[in-house]
Design a protein around this motif. Structure first.
Motif, PDB file in Angstrom:
ATOM      1  N   LEU A   1       0.851  -1.194   0.000  1.00 38.59           N
ATOM      2  CA  LEU A   1       0.000   0.000   0.000  1.00 38.59           C
ATOM      3  C   LEU A   1       0.886   1.242   0.000  1.00 38.59           C
ATOM      4  O   LEU A   1       0.622   2.214  -0.696  1.00 38.59           O
ATOM      5  N   LEU A   2       1.938   1.189   0.815  1.00 40.48           N
ATOM      6  CA  LEU A   2       2.843   2.328   0.859  1.00 40.48           C
ATOM      7  C   LEU A   2       4.281   1.817   0.893  1.00 40.48           C
ATOM      8  O   LEU A   2       4.573   0.831   1.562  1.00 40.48           O
ATOM      9  N   ALA A   3       5.153   2.489   0.154  1.00 41.22           N
ATOM     10  CA  ALA A   3       6.562   2.128   0.191  1.00 41.22           C
ATOM     11  C   ALA A   3       7.402   3.380   0.098  1.00 41.22           C
ATOM     12  O   ALA A   3       7.037   4.320  -0.605  1.00 41.22           O
TER      13      ALA A   3
ATOM     14  N   ALA B   1       9.592  13.074  -5.412  1.00 39.20           N
ATOM     15  CA  ALA B   1       8.340  12.389  -5.727  1.00 39.20           C
ATOM     16  C   ALA B   1       8.426  10.871  -5.542  1.00 39.20           C
ATOM     17  O   ALA B   1       7.593  10.277  -4.852  1.00 39.20           O
ATOM     18  N   ASP B   2       9.428  10.213  -6.137  1.00 37.97           N
ATOM     19  CA  ASP B   2       9.431   8.740  -6.084  1.00 37.97           C
ATOM     20  C   ASP B   2       9.925   8.194  -4.764  1.00 37.97           C
ATOM     21  O   ASP B   2       9.978   6.986  -4.590  1.00 37.97           O
ATOM     22  N   MET B   3      10.329   9.026  -3.863  1.00 34.47           N
ATOM     23  CA  MET B   3      10.807   8.509  -2.580  1.00 34.47           C
ATOM     24  C   MET B   3       9.664   7.916  -1.765  1.00 34.47           C
ATOM     25  O   MET B   3       9.875   7.063  -0.911  1.00 34.47           O
ATOM     26  N   VAL B   4       8.439   8.425  -1.983  1.00 37.25           N
ATOM     27  CA  VAL B   4       7.276   7.864  -1.294  1.00 37.25           C
ATOM     28  C   VAL B   4       6.269   7.422  -2.360  1.00 37.25           C
ATOM     29  O   VAL B   4       5.852   8.217  -3.192  1.00 37.25           O
ATOM     30  N   VAL B   5       5.926   6.127  -2.350  1.00 32.97           N
ATOM     31  CA  VAL B   5       4.981   5.597  -3.336  1.00 32.97           C
ATOM     32  C   VAL B   5       3.771   5.052  -2.588  1.00 32.97           C
ATOM     33  O   VAL B   5       3.912   4.228  -1.684  1.00 32.97           O
ATOM     34  N   TYR B   6       2.592   5.551  -2.945  1.00 28.74           N
ATOM     35  CA  TYR B   6       1.374   5.116  -2.264  1.00 28.74           C
ATOM     36  C   TYR B   6       0.463   4.513  -3.305  1.00 28.74           C
ATOM     37  O   TYR B   6       0.161   5.160  -4.324  1.00 28.74           O
TER      38      TYR B   6
ATOM     39  N   GLY C   1       0.968   2.527  -5.590  1.00 29.91           N
ATOM     40  CA  GLY C   1       1.566   2.509  -6.919  1.00 29.91           C
ATOM     41  C   GLY C   1       1.896   3.869  -7.503  1.00 29.91           C
ATOM     42  O   GLY C   1       2.534   3.958  -8.547  1.00 29.91           O
ATOM     43  N   ALA C   2       1.461   4.960  -6.837  1.00 34.48           N
ATOM     44  CA  ALA C   2       1.691   6.294  -7.404  1.00 34.48           C
ATOM     45  C   ALA C   2       2.685   7.077  -6.542  1.00 34.48           C
ATOM     46  O   ALA C   2       2.635   6.993  -5.308  1.00 34.48           O
TER      47      ALA C   2
END
Lengths: 299, 241, 338
Positions: free
Chosen positions: B7-9, B61-66, B68-69
């Motif tokens: 869900l979150l990465a 932006a890509d440091m936190v992905v929720y 898939g976005a």
């Protein structure tokens, strides 16, 4: 400042002074609402507030002269225009001044004040202007005891009370008002609630200037104005806010009334004393009660 | 860890307060429906990690992905609308708002969903009785309930809780954690930050341990190696003594 | 090798600057022999505006007291000079000193009142006080009431019977005042109060908790500033020969343009106001034929500086070239023992 309060040359007529002063206080409370709102929500003291009142009065003058409508009808144009201006001003400029230092907002609004004054001077010249509303301007009713009270001042006072009531409803009974108060408490946590501070601050300034537009038209009807009459409006608004207590909506009304009564007493001596008496009342309250009569926000 | 998309990465997440870098290269994942604990000593970067996830601290932006976005670049007010809510450390209730107004404002600008005032009051019946009082007059436990309820009103898919037990009596902490179980059972994914290791491991499926802004240990919350945790928590030198 | 460090203030740039300042000042003092009266008049005006700018900078940039009411002390100084020369026959040059003292004295009760207000409210509070003084003086018939007051020829001639000599004396007086004011501020910033002031400028809360008596320091700065501003006010109206409530207490002339100079040049530095003063005079000369447009342009520039380059033009220069002309900051120097 001509004609704000009828002057009495011989002796003090207390009932009349109190009534005239109270009614005048309603107008000052209207001047002060915008200042108070901006301070309450974003701790921004807008030094250009008085000049924005003058700007709105000139905007109303332009509407009246080009369309030949009644000055009160010009509100239908001036209020939305000032709301939009307030939104853009905050979003495009003032939001960037907010932060830990008080210097940027203070000096930027100070710069704005000088810019607005001088642009108005270049565009409209230094002549004094007035919004004419016809016979209602001089109409008055006689109260028991023989005190004549102007219809216009009473109307202005009623509008001031209604405006404060409306703002009270907005702040305490609506979703937007809740967001305003939450942001005033803690802007960072309010962001966590999905509140976009930049947009909310812009809305607050829009609303502040919408009230300013209302105050401007009513004051333009009651008394004459020119491009340099902004600073004294700011000072009256400021005195009403400080006398009433920072961040207290109804305190601002009381502050306006105290100021209005002090000025009415001064006006019974001379025109200069009208303004001087208001300033002196302000200084006395500042010395005796530094936080105003009804303080709410400590800052 | 589930094989499905988390869900979150966070991927190589770094965050700073001005010149001071508080997080270094953090890889962190939460699967749908999981409860993950973040443990670590004071100043290890736990709260900073949560603040970076919700957008209070800016990151790339890509440091936190929720879901898939990428959301690392989004401000906090946009992140909450996607369904990520934070119960901040120290509760941070709005002082001039009543209990009910504090709850309402949680939902006012967020996404709609199953959580309503009535449901929050059903979860925390004590709040219903005190709905019109000023939030500052509540006890610490009640204030924490308001803070949780306020976050729930935004109908989060992912709820981040920062130091729920801070300053509360053990009996109140137990009560609050029971409620968390109810919230997790309803399908909400949870991340809990705690200094109390046992409390955190008991509530969670997996854990991450932070030390000086880096992940020092991660694994399942069951059958943990106590000594490894102590080492990861305090640093190896302390554990060796 | 024995590595040691010493704390020093002066830099290479500051030494060169001090030398060139001495040359410029010498040239300016000699101007009556090489310049024309018009230039002398302009330089005198630049001098007193620079002094006012440095004083406001000390007040707002260092002590955090953002006053928009300094015109109160300009007007009080001017009126004091007119009153005591006319009523008591005090020599005009002595009257400048007395006017400063009177302004400093009046600033004490004023401070006790306006110091109750914080931040921007303090600013508007000082403005109200200036308004009060203006309105009060307009009520005093012996001071010319609302229409103003002129110096009698006898008073003017007591400086010198010869008009040319008089102009030179007034010109030198302007130079003396600006050098004295900048010198006094420089000394103040290098004294122990200077450290306290810099601490207050950087963080009032922190310096208060570290034992800096912020109230006393601010009060002292407010009084010193009022005193100097009053003396300059007395000088300005001695040169103008006529004062009225509107001219004496003009917020535009004595505060607005002064604030713009400081903000544009760079607030919180001694170099900034000098640059800001030149920017002001250049803009004023360039836009001389366009009415109040120079104020509008000045306002726009000040707003842009506040938004885009808060340290002002001097801040941009200092950062680019890492220079400091007035050595008020201490820095560490490595000294290797032989």
């Amino acid at each position: 400042m001509r004609g704000l309060v009828p002057s009495y040359s011989n002796r003090l007529n207390w009932p009349s002074i109190l009534i005239q002063g109270t009614l005048l206080g309603g107008l000052y409370a209207l001047f002060a609402i915008g200042l108070s709102l901006a301070f309450g929500i974003m701790r921004l003291v807008n030094i250009a507030h008085g000049d924005l009142i003058t700007l709105a009065a000139f905007a109303a003058l332009v509407v009246v002269q080009t369309t030949d409508v009644h000055p009160l009808a010009s509100l239908a144009v001036v209020i939305p225009v000032m709301f939009g201006l307030g939104y853009l001003l905050q979003r495009g400029l003032l939001n960037y001044t907010l932060g830990s230092s008080i210097l940027p907002p203070l000096l930027v609004t100070f710069g704005l004040s000088v810019i607005i004054q001088n642009v108005l001077l270049e565009v409209f010249g230094a002549d004094t202007r007035r919004l004419n509303v016809g016979p209602i301007e001089t109409a008055s009713v006689t109260l028991p005891g023989g005190i004549a009270v102007g219809v216009m001042p009473m109307l202005v006072f009623a509008i001031a009370i209604a405006s404060l009531g409306g703002l009270h409803f907005l702040l305490y009974r609506t979703r937007l008002g809740r967001a305003f108060r939450a942001t005033s408490d803690d802007a960072g946590t309010a962001e966590l609630m999905g509140i976009d501070n930049r947009h909310l601050y812009a809305l607050a300034m829009g609303i502040a200037l919408a009230f300013t537009a209302l105050a401007a038209v009513l004051f333009g009807i009651r008394t004459s104005f020119d491009p340099s009459s902004g600073p004294i409006r700011l000072i009256f608004a400021f005195e009403a806010v400080i006398i009433g207590g920072l961040g207290n909506l109804w305190g601002t009304l009381i502050g306006g009334i105290v100021l209005g009564i002090a000025q009415s007493i001064g006006a019974s001596i001379s025109m200069t004393w009208q303004i001087l008496a208001g300033h002196i009342a302000f200084i006395i309250i500042l010395v005796v009660r530094p936080n105003g009569l009804f303080p709410r926000i400590k800052d | 860890m589930s094989a499905a998309r988390p869900l979150l990465a966070t991927r190589g997440l770094a965050a700073s307060y001005g010149d001071f870098q508080a997080l270094f290269d953090i890889d962190f994942e939460v699967g749908v429906g999981e409860t993950v604990a973040i443990i670590g000593a004071n100043g290890a970067g736990k709260s900073t990690l949560l603040r970076a996830i919700v957008g209070s601290l800016p990151s790339a932006a890509d440091m936190v992905v929720y879901d898939g976005a990428p959301i690392g670049h989004l401000p906090a007010h946009d992140v909450v609308r996607l369904g990520v809510a934070l119960v901040p450390e120290g509760r941070k209730l709005f002082q001039s708002l009543s209990v009910e107004e504090n709850l309402r404002i949680g939902g006012d600008y967020a996404r709609p969903g199953a959580w309503t005032l009535a449901r929050v009051y059903a979860l925390f019946p004590r709040l219903a009785e005190r709905r019109h009082t000023v939030s500052t007059s509540l006890s610490g436990g009640e204030q924490q309930m308001v803070a949780i309820g306020r976050a729930l009103m935004s109908n989060p898919r992912l709820l981040l809780c920062d130091e729920l037990s801070l300053g509360l009596a053990p009996v109140v902490i137990r009560e609050i954690y029971t409620c968390l179980t109810t919230i997790a059972a309803a399908g909400t994914t949870l991340v809990i930050v705690e200094q109390d290791i046992n409390r955190a491991l008991e509530a969670a499926n997996r854990f991450y341990c932070l030390q000086k802004g880096c992940v020092s240990l991660t694994g399942s919350a069951r059958n943990v190696d106590r000594q490894a945790i102590t080492a990861a928590y305090f640093g190896l030198e302390a554990a060796a003594k | 090798m024995n590595t040691r460090f010493a704390v020093e203030r002066s830099t290479h740039a500051s030494k060169v600057f001090a030398a060139s300042i001495a040359i410029v000042v010498a040239a300016l003092i000699a101007m009556p022999w090489w310049g024309d009266p018009g230039t002398m008049h302009l330089v005198a005006e630049m001098a007193y505006f620079l002094a006012l700018a440095q004083l406001w900078n000390l007040l707002a940039g260092y002590a955090g007291l953002v006053s928009v009411g300094q015109q109160a002390f300009v007007g009080l100084g001017g009126y004091t000079l007119f009153a005591i020369t006319d009523w008591y026959g005090v020599h005009p040059l002595a009257a400048i000193v007395v006017a400063g003292l009177v302004a400093g004295l009046i600033s004490i009760p004023v401070a006790f009142t306006v110091f109750r207000l914080r931040g921007a409210y303090f600013a508007v509070g000082t403005w109200v006080v200036a308004e009060i003084f203006q309105l009060f003086i307009a009520q005093v018939p012996r001071l010319g009431g609302g229409s103003g007051y002129s110096l009698t020829p006898a008073i003017v001639q007591s400086i010198s019977m010869d008009r040319e000599i008089r102009d030179v004396i007034v010109y030198w007086l302007a130079l003396l005042l600006v050098v004295a004011v900048i010198g006094a501020i420089y000394m103040l910033l290098r004294s122990r109060y200077g450290l306290a002031l810099t601490a207050i400028r950087d963080s009032e809360l922190a310096s208060g908790s570290l034992g800096v008596d912020t109230y006393r320091t601010k009060l002292l700065v407010y009084m010193i500033t009022a005193l100097c501003t009053g003396a300059i006010g007395a000088f300005i109206f001695l040169q103008k020969l006529r004062i009225s409530p509107e001219a004496g207490f003009s917020i535009n002339d004595w505060t607005v343009v002064v604030i713009f100079m400081v903000v544009i040049g760079g607030i919180g530095t001694l170099e900034g106001p000098i640059i800001g003063m030149f920017v002001y005079f250049i803009l004023r000369e360039l836009l001389a034929d366009y009415g109040s447009w120079y104020l509008i342009v000045l306002g726009v520039v000040a707003v842009l500086v506040m938004l885009k380059a808060r340290e002002g033009l001097w801040g941009l220069i200092a950062r680019r070239f890492n220079v400091q002309l007035f050595p008020v900051r201490r820095h560490l120097v490595r000294k290797d023992a032989p």
